[in-house]
Design a protein around this motif. Structure first.
Motif, PDB file in Angstrom:
ATOM      1  N   TYR A  53       0.809  -1.222   0.000  1.00  0.00           N
ATOM      2  CA  TYR A  53       0.000   0.000   0.000  1.00  0.00           C
ATOM      3  C   TYR A  53       0.846   1.279   0.000  1.00  0.00           C
ATOM      4  CZ  TYR A  53       1.203  -1.103   4.833  1.00  0.00           C
ATOM      5  OH  TYR A  53       1.888  -1.477   5.954  1.00  0.00           O
ATOM      6  N   ILE A  56       6.315   4.862  -0.328  1.00  0.00           N
ATOM      7  CA  ILE A  56       7.785   4.946  -0.176  1.00  0.00           C
ATOM      8  C   ILE A  56       8.420   3.556  -0.080  1.00  0.00           C
ATOM      9  CG2 ILE A  56       7.775   7.291   0.759  1.00  0.00           C
ATOM     10  CD1 ILE A  56       8.315   6.025   3.565  1.00  0.00           C
ATOM     11  N   GLY A  93      10.696   5.838   6.930  1.00  0.00           N
ATOM     12  CA  GLY A  93      10.615   4.458   6.485  1.00  0.00           C
ATOM     13  C   GLY A  93      11.566   3.630   7.336  1.00  0.00           C
ATOM     14  N   GLU A  94      11.635   2.358   7.086  1.00  0.00           N
ATOM     15  CA  GLU A  94      12.614   1.534   7.823  1.00  0.00           C
ATOM     16  C   GLU A  94      13.960   1.705   7.145  1.00  0.00           C
ATOM     17  OE1 GLU A  94      11.755  -2.367   9.209  1.00  0.00           O
ATOM     18  OE2 GLU A  94       9.754  -1.768   9.852  1.00  0.00           O
ATOM     19  N   SER A 121       8.485   6.991  15.200  1.00  0.00           N
ATOM     20  CA  SER A 121       7.680   6.101  14.359  1.00  0.00           C
ATOM     21  C   SER A 121       8.619   5.628  13.257  1.00  0.00           C
ATOM     22  CB  SER A 121       6.482   6.875  13.806  1.00  0.00           C
ATOM     23  OG  SER A 121       5.778   6.094  12.866  1.00  0.00           O
ATOM     24  N   VAL A 122       9.434   4.635  13.605  1.00  0.00           N
ATOM     25  CA  VAL A 122      10.525   4.212  12.717  1.00  0.00           C
ATOM     26  C   VAL A 122      10.509   2.703  12.458  1.00  0.00           C
ATOM     27  CG1 VAL A 122      11.993   6.178  13.310  1.00  0.00           C
ATOM     28  CG2 VAL A 122      12.172   4.103  14.673  1.00  0.00           C
ATOM     29  N   ARG A 165       5.404  -8.280  14.510  1.00  0.00           N
ATOM     30  CA  ARG A 165       4.857  -6.919  14.697  1.00  0.00           C
ATOM     31  C   ARG A 165       4.334  -6.766  16.132  1.00  0.00           C
ATOM     32  NH1 ARG A 165       5.748  -2.646  11.136  1.00  0.00           N
ATOM     33  NH2 ARG A 165       4.082  -1.122  11.262  1.00  0.00           N
ATOM     34  N   ILE A 216      -5.576   4.870   1.175  1.00  0.00           N
ATOM     35  CA  ILE A 216      -5.679   5.667  -0.058  1.00  0.00           C
ATOM     36  C   ILE A 216      -4.752   5.029  -1.090  1.00  0.00           C
ATOM     37  CG2 ILE A 216      -5.416   7.953  -1.108  1.00  0.00           C
ATOM     38  CD1 ILE A 216      -5.794   9.171   1.688  1.00  0.00           C
ATOM     39  N   LEU A 290       3.150   8.910   0.771  1.00  0.00           N
ATOM     40  CA  LEU A 290       2.654   7.560   1.068  1.00  0.00           C
ATOM     41  C   LEU A 290       1.496   7.248   0.137  1.00  0.00           C
ATOM     42  CD1 LEU A 290       2.578   7.874   4.948  1.00  0.00           C
ATOM     43  CD2 LEU A 290       4.481   7.218   3.478  1.00  0.00           C
TER      44      LEU A 290
END
Ligand code: SAM
Ligand code: FES
Length: 330
Positions: A53, A56, A93-94, A121-122, A165, A216, A290
Motif C-alpha cells: 500500500y 515509499i 521508512g525503515e 515512528s521508525v 509486529r 488511499i 505515502l
C-alpha cells in the motif's frame, strides 16, 4: 461493546449520528476539549520494505529519496518549539542507514536542548535497539499493526511477520515507551468483522495512542488500482475506538484530511483529540508521498500552525495544555 455490536455500528446501513455524538461526549469527559498538537518530522523516506500500500516502499523507483541530517532534524525541533508545540513525532521508512545509536544521539540532543516530548515512528527493530532509543529519552513510539487480519497482513506486508509486529509492540511497552498503534480502514479485502477485531485488539493491548486512517490507493504501488477506503468507515472506527478505549489519544489523521477537506474536523467531532501538523522542511514534503493528494505538502510549518489553530477555533476547541502524555499511566 461486543464484536457483533461493533460490526453493526460499522455497517453503512446504521445511522452514525448517535454513535458520533456518544464518542464526542466520551471524548469530552475523558480527555477534555483540548487538542494536542504534535509536530511531524518526516526525516527519511528510505525504506527497506515493500508494503503493497505504501508509496515509499523500496521497490518504488519513482521516489526521490532523501534523508535529513541530524542538524536539519534539530532545526525542525527548534521550529516546533517556536510554534509552541509541546511534542514532535519523528517518522521515517525503515531506513537501515540510521543505526539506532545515531538516532538515539539525535533524540538525546533534542531532549537536552528543548523540553519537547518525542515520539518515534521508525518501524520494527530489536528489543535492544528500542531500549537504546528509550534510554536516550524518547517518550513514545507509534507502530501500527495495520490490520488484525493475519492473512491480510501477510498479503499486504510481504516481508514482515504478523507475530513479530506484535512482539515489537510488547518490547516497546517493556522498554517503557508510551505505545501507539493503529490500522488503515478500507484496505482491499478488509471486512467489518476484521475492523471490529482491530478495535477489540486496541483495547486488549491497552494502547496509549491509536491512529486510524483511511487506505488511499497509490498508483505507484501494487494496490494502485484498488478503491480507496471511505472516510465514513474511518470515522466510525475513530468513534468506536473512543467509545471502547475511553482515554487513549486519537489523532485526526492527515489521510482523513486528504480524502475530504473537512476530514480532520469531522474526526475531531467524533472522538479524536490530537492533530499532527507537518513541520518537515517544505522542499522534501512531496517526496514523503505515502499516497496521492496528501495535504500540506506546499505549506511551511508556520502556515500549518496557523491552519490548525484556525481549525480549532472554528470547532470551539483550543490547543491542549501540557505535553499530552498518556492518560493510562496517571
Ligand atoms: N515505517 C514505519 C512503520 O511502518 O511503522 C513508519 C512510517 S509508515 C510510512 C506510516 C504509516 O503510513 C503506516 O503505518 C501506514 O498505516 C500509513 N500508510 C502507508 N501507506 C498508506 C496508504 N496508501 N494509505 C493510507 N495510509 C498509508
Ligand atoms: Fe516501509 Fe512498509 S514500505 S515499512
Amino acid at each position: 461493546m461486543n464484536k457483533k455490536e461493533l460490526v453493526d455500528a460499522l455497517s453503512p446501513d446504521t445511522d452514525p449520528a448517535p454513535l458520533f455524538a456518544l464518542a464526542d461526549k466520551i471524548r469530552r469527559e475523558q480527555v477534555g476539549d483540548g487538542v494536542h498538537l504534535r509536530g511531524l518530522i518526516e526525516f527519511s523516506n528510505h525504506c527497506r520494505r515493500r508494503c503493497y500500500y505504501c508509496g515509499i516502499r523500496a521497490a518504488n523507483a519513482k521516489v526521490r529519496r532523501y534523508r535529513l541530517t541530524p542538524e536539519q532534524i534539530l532545526d525542525c525541533a527548534r521550529t516546533a518549539v517556536s510554534l509552541n508545540y509541546k511534542s514532535v513525532v519523528m517518522q521515517s521508512g525503515e531506513d537501515l542507514h540510521w543505526n539506532p545509536k545515531e538516532l538515539a544521539s539525535v533524540v538525546e540532543k533534542i531532549k537536552t536542548t528543548t523540553s519537547l516530548a518525542i515520539t518515534l515512528s521508525v518501524g520494527e527493530h530489536s528489543k535492544e535497539d528500542y531500549t537504546t532509543l528509550r534510554s536516550a529519552g524518547a517518550d513514545r513510539f507509534l507502530l501500527r499493526f495495520e490490520t488484525s487480519d493475519r492473512r491480510l497482513f501477510s498479503m499486504l506486508k510481504p516481508d514482515s511477520n504478523y507475530d513479530q509486529r506484535f512482539r515489537c509492540l510488547a518490547w516497546l511497552k517493556e522498554a517503557g515507551f508510551q505505545v501507539g498503534s493503529g490500522v488503515m480502514a478500507g484496505l482491499p479485502g478488509q471486512t467489518a468483522a476484521s475492523m471490529a477485531d482491530d478495535i477489540l485488539l486496541f483495547k486488549e493491548l491497552d494502547l496509549d495512542m491509536v491512529g486510524i486512517g483511511p487506505f488511499i490507493a497509490n498508483p505507484d504501488t501494487p494496490l494502485g488500482a484498488a478503491p480507496n477506503g471511505s472516510l465514513d468507515t474511518a470515522l466510525r472506527m475513530v468513534a468506536l475506538t473512543r467509545i471502547v478505549t475511553r482515554n487513549t489519544h486519537i489523532p485526526a489523521t492527515t489521510a482523513m484530511g486528504t480524502l475530504h477537506p473537512q476530514g480532520r474536523q469531522k474526526a475531531l467531532k467524533c472522538g479524536a483529540n490530537v492533530l499532527m501538523p507537518n513541520i518537515s522542511p517544505t522542499e522534501h514534503r512531496t517526496d514523503y508521498s505515502l499516497y496521492p493528494g496528501k495535504i500540506c505538502v506546499n505549506e511551511a510549518p508556520e502556515q500549518c500552525a496557523g491552519c490548525v489553530d484556525a481549525m480549532l477555533a472554528g470547532l470551539g476547541r483550543q490547543r491542549a495544555e501540557g505535553f499530552g502524555h498518556s492518560l493510562k499511566q496517571v
